[in-house]
Design a protein around this motif. Structure first.
Motif, mmCIF file in Angstrom:
data_model
loop_
_atom_site.group_PDB
_atom_site.id
_atom_site.type_symbol
_atom_site.label_atom_id
_atom_site.label_comp_id
_atom_site.label_asym_id
_atom_site.label_seq_id
_atom_site.Cartn_x
_atom_site.Cartn_y
_atom_site.Cartn_z
ATOM 1 N N UNK A 75 0.826 -1.204 0.000
ATOM 2 C CA UNK A 75 0.000 0.000 0.000
ATOM 3 C C UNK A 75 0.862 1.258 0.000
ATOM 4 N N UNK A 76 1.922 1.263 0.799
ATOM 5 C CA UNK A 76 2.825 2.417 0.842
ATOM 6 C C UNK A 76 3.487 2.644 -0.512
ATOM 7 N N UNK A 77 3.950 1.587 -1.157
ATOM 8 C CA UNK A 77 4.582 1.746 -2.473
ATOM 9 C C UNK A 77 3.578 2.236 -3.511
ATOM 10 N N UNK A 78 2.327 1.805 -3.394
ATOM 11 C CA UNK A 78 1.296 2.298 -4.296
ATOM 12 C C UNK A 78 1.029 3.779 -4.093
ATOM 13 N N UNK A 79 0.946 4.204 -2.819
ATOM 14 C CA UNK A 79 0.770 5.628 -2.536
ATOM 15 C C UNK A 79 1.949 6.441 -3.069
ATOM 16 N N UNK A 80 3.141 5.914 -2.874
ATOM 17 C CA UNK A 80 4.340 6.622 -3.312
ATOM 18 C C UNK A 80 4.343 6.795 -4.828
ATOM 19 N N UNK A 81 4.027 5.744 -5.553
ATOM 20 C CA UNK A 81 3.996 5.835 -7.011
ATOM 21 C C UNK A 81 2.867 6.714 -7.518
ATOM 22 N N UNK A 82 1.695 6.611 -6.895
ATOM 23 C CA UNK A 82 0.565 7.412 -7.351
ATOM 24 C C UNK A 82 0.774 8.888 -7.063
ATOM 25 N N UNK A 83 1.191 9.209 -5.848
ATOM 26 C CA UNK A 83 1.388 10.615 -5.501
ATOM 27 C C UNK A 83 2.552 11.226 -6.268
ATOM 28 N N UNK A 84 3.607 10.459 -6.494
ATOM 29 C CA UNK A 84 4.723 10.965 -7.277
ATOM 30 C C UNK A 84 4.366 11.144 -8.742
ATOM 31 N N UNK A 85 3.446 10.338 -9.240
ATOM 32 C CA UNK A 85 3.053 10.432 -10.637
ATOM 33 C C UNK A 85 1.947 11.421 -10.914
ATOM 34 N N UNK A 86 1.404 12.063 -9.892
ATOM 35 C CA UNK A 86 0.328 13.030 -10.101
ATOM 36 C C UNK A 86 0.759 14.215 -10.954
ATOM 37 N N UNK A 107 7.602 16.974 -7.835
ATOM 38 C CA UNK A 107 7.536 15.523 -7.632
ATOM 39 C C UNK A 107 8.332 15.132 -6.390
ATOM 40 N N UNK A 108 9.496 15.724 -6.198
ATOM 41 C CA UNK A 108 10.291 15.438 -5.004
ATOM 42 C C UNK A 108 9.544 15.837 -3.734
ATOM 43 N N UNK A 109 8.882 16.996 -3.755
ATOM 44 C CA UNK A 109 8.102 17.424 -2.595
ATOM 45 C C UNK A 109 6.935 16.476 -2.335
ATOM 46 N N UNK A 110 6.273 16.027 -3.394
ATOM 47 C CA UNK A 110 5.163 15.086 -3.225
ATOM 48 C C UNK A 110 5.633 13.782 -2.592
ATOM 49 N N UNK A 111 6.763 13.273 -3.051
ATOM 50 C CA UNK A 111 7.259 12.001 -2.522
ATOM 51 C C UNK A 111 7.706 12.166 -1.067
ATOM 52 N N UNK A 112 8.414 13.237 -0.763
ATOM 53 C CA UNK A 112 8.849 13.471 0.618
ATOM 54 C C UNK A 112 7.644 13.658 1.535
ATOM 55 N N UNK A 113 6.649 14.414 1.104
ATOM 56 C CA UNK A 113 5.444 14.601 1.915
ATOM 57 C C UNK A 113 4.704 13.293 2.127
ATOM 58 N N UNK A 114 4.673 12.435 1.114
ATOM 59 C CA UNK A 114 4.029 11.126 1.263
ATOM 60 C C UNK A 114 4.742 10.293 2.314
ATOM 61 N N UNK A 115 6.059 10.287 2.272
ATOM 62 C CA UNK A 115 6.829 9.498 3.240
ATOM 63 C C UNK A 115 6.641 10.050 4.653
ATOM 64 N N UNK A 116 6.733 11.364 4.804
ATOM 65 C CA UNK A 116 6.595 11.962 6.132
ATOM 66 C C UNK A 116 5.184 11.762 6.673
ATOM 67 N N UNK A 117 4.174 11.988 5.832
ATOM 68 C CA UNK A 117 2.792 11.845 6.285
ATOM 69 C C UNK A 117 2.470 10.397 6.642
#
Length: 135
Positions: free
Chosen positions: A78-89, A102-112
């Protein structure tokens, strides 16, 4: 935010559309498709015959250690799916400022995801294990 390659008001659009249930870059499409496929899968599988005894008690069919491993694997997927989806937005990183977004989206996903996971573990621990809280 216009200096980072984003149009003005992108965060306002996000809160207006995605959080109110409307479409923002396919949020709606992904959730409707996922819910529909889950419903179709549940209908195809049918009821869980043999899962409960006649008196209503559940049949133990799996060792608890295996269940924990499967839950951890599901959380990782699930985490990898969120990471790929949010990074690909963002769609493109070739536009000026797109890579930063994209870097901010991925970092925010990991932190959140890490922060919410830690808070959930804390509240479950406080609620369920009051006597032996930190051991």
């Amino acid at each position: 935010m216009a200096g980072k390659g984003l149009p003005d008001g992108i965060y306002t659009q996000f809160f207006t559309y995605c959080l109110l249930g409307f479409r923002w870059k396919c949020c709606y499409t992904v959730h409707v498709l996922g819910g529909t496929l889950a419903l179709v899968g549940a209908i195809m599988l049918g009821p869980r015959i043999g899962r409960f005894y006649a008196d209503g008690n559940p049949v133990r069919f799996m060792d608890i250690s295996l269940a924990l491993k499967l839950a951890a694997l599901g959380g990782l997927i699930l985490f990898l799916g969120f990471l790929g989806f949010n990074g690909g937005l963002q769609g493109l990183i070739s536009n000026p400022g797109g890579g930063v977004v994209v870097a901010e989206l991925i970092v925010n996903t990991i932190i959140l995801s890490g922060g919410v996971s830690a808070l959930c573990a804390l509240f479950i621990n406080l609620r369920c294990y009051k006597k032996n809280m930190w051991s």
